[in-house]
Design an enzyme around this catalytic site. Structure first.
Site, mmCIF file in Angstrom:
data_model
loop_
_atom_site.group_PDB
_atom_site.id
_atom_site.type_symbol
_atom_site.label_atom_id
_atom_site.label_comp_id
_atom_site.label_asym_id
_atom_site.label_seq_id
_atom_site.Cartn_x
_atom_site.Cartn_y
_atom_site.Cartn_z
ATOM 1 C CB CYS A 51 25.016 -7.683 21.093
ATOM 2 S SG CYS A 51 24.016 -8.232 19.731
ATOM 3 C CB CYS A 88 14.445 -11.773 2.549
ATOM 4 S SG CYS A 88 14.269 -10.285 1.574
#
Ligand code: SAM
Length: 404
Positions: free
Chosen positions: A140, A361
């Site tokens: 990843c 956010c």
């Protein structure tokens, strides 16, 4: 039949006329593929965009962890700015945006992974795109290498701690002394299991292991540094996603509250902003989670050279701070969860502190809050778009409001 992608939606899908949604496509691309409902699930790119790049990560095709790795960094940075600009434009607000600050690859310090038993072993990774399968992600490009290094431990815990049908959720957090692992969805604990789990945590070098909120072992207190203060957050607690992103947010907040002698920090968490601000100002930190506030308070008590910090456990959705309580502060910081904090913002607009630093956010709720504050007489400063969620569609920002 071909389609031309016109724009990218908030979930990152390309949108062609119809609207027809096509994942992993970009504006300007001509695509082809089988339409099912209003989606082309496996679009064939006939004319690629100049913003298309080869994904860095070999897991990208199947993994559901990232959704924008096929787009250039510059495109994603601009797109995130456009999301903020569009949300503000819907409230008739013109935005002045600073360049997007994107966290580097392999710096994510907190993630939620899933573990599932297989016949012989276990799979640990992210849920695959639109499917119930789990994609393993040993290479990843998002996660900090320290988090990838504990995957063998998570696999062993999955084999040990779940039935063939069950799944475990691992919240893994990188701390200054090792990885903190909080497990949920596990088999109920008994005495023997507890001993085995403690031994496994030691073997795999975990700093702390928690099992469905039961502490198993605390080999090294997994602390974070907020400014110069050490804080040991409760297991699985919220933390900004990358250290780099956190630093950018702290800088933006400190810039807004500079000069204030008393600061109110709303939705304070474990003190990400409270403690750096306390180097220069007294801070009252308000938060709904008692364990997070306790961690903040303990950190402050052990620190030296900070001004006074007080804490208050309070549900700010049900009981927002009222103007009389807000008026004694020179500046306010507010960093609500995704749902926003519409009632608290209204009280701030009534109380009218000189400066307000907002972190959000959710550009849509942020734009509504911005309108409330501007209508109450505030001037909005430049906005920092801070991208701690590289290659995802999350958008995060910091903004300052000054009473005119
Ligand atoms: C986005 S996080 C920010 C935390 C902190 N400012 C930081 O940067 O680490 C939002 C915080 O709001 C808290 N929270 C969520 N709902 C709340 C509520 N109704 N009342 C008070 N706090 C709440 C969460 O526990 C979490 O700590």
């Amino acid at each position: 039949m071909t389609f031309t992608v016109l724009r990218l939606g908030y979930q990152g899908d390309g949108i062609a006329e119809g609207p027809i949604f096509a994942p992993r496509t970009l504006p300007g691309e001509v695509i082809d593929g089988e339409v099912s409902g209003n989606r082309i699930e496996a679009p064939k790119i006939i004319t690629p965009s100049t913003n298309r790049v080869a994904a860095l990560c070999r897991h990208y095709k199947s993994c559901g962890g990232c959704s924008l790795q096929h787009a250039s960094n510059a495109f994603v940075a601009d797109w995130k700015q456009d999301v903020v600009r569009t949300a503000l434009a819907a409230q008739h607000i013109e935005a002045d945006l600073r360049q997007t600050q994107t966290s580097e690859p392999r710096t994510r310090r907190r993630a939620v992974l899933t573990g599932r038993r297989t016949k012989k072993d276990a799979l640990v990774g992210f849920h695959a795109r639109g499917a119930d399968t789990i994609t393993e992600v040993p290479d990843c490009h998002l996660l900090h290498p320290d988090l990838l290094a504990v995957i063998p431990a998570l696999r062993a815990l999955t084999v040990f701690g779940t039935t063939r049908k069950g799944e475990l959720r691992f919240t893994v957090t990188r701390s200054e002394v090792g990885v903190d692992v909080a497990v949920t969805g596990a088999k109920p604990l008994d005495g023997q299991m507890l001993m085995t789990l403690a031994a496994m945590a030691g073997e795999h070098g975990l700093a702390r292991l928690t099992w469905d909120n039961e502490p198993i072992v605390d080999i090294a207190a997994p602390y974070q540094m907020f400014g110069t203060t050490r804080v040991v957050p409760p297991a699985g607690a919220f933390l900004q996603a990358t250290k780099e992103g956190e630093n950018a947010l702290i800088s933006a907040v400190l810039e807004t509250v500079s000069g204030a002698k008393t600061v109110l920090d709303l939705f304070a968490g474990c003190g990400t902003f409270t403690l750096p601000i306390a180097a220069n100002a007294e801070v009252h930190a308000v938060e709904g989670d008692a364990a997070m506030l306790k961690a903040l308070d303990q950190g402050w008590r052990q620190a030296t050279g900070l001004k006074r910090v007080t804490t208050e456990e309070r549900d700010l959705f049900r009981r927002p701070l009222l103007p009389d309580e807000i008026k004694r502060f020179d500046a306010v910081v507010i960093d609500p969860p995704r749902a926003g904090a519409v009632h608290q913002i209204k009280e701030l607009a009534d109380a009218k502190p000189q400066k307000i630093a907002t972190i959000s956010c959710n550009p849509v709720t942020f734009a509504q809050d911005a309108k409330t504050l501007i209508d109450a007489g505030y001037e909005m400063g430049r906005i920092d778009v801070i991208d701690q969620f590289r290659w995802s569609t999350h958008v995060e920002l910091a903004a300052s409001f000054t009473l005119k």
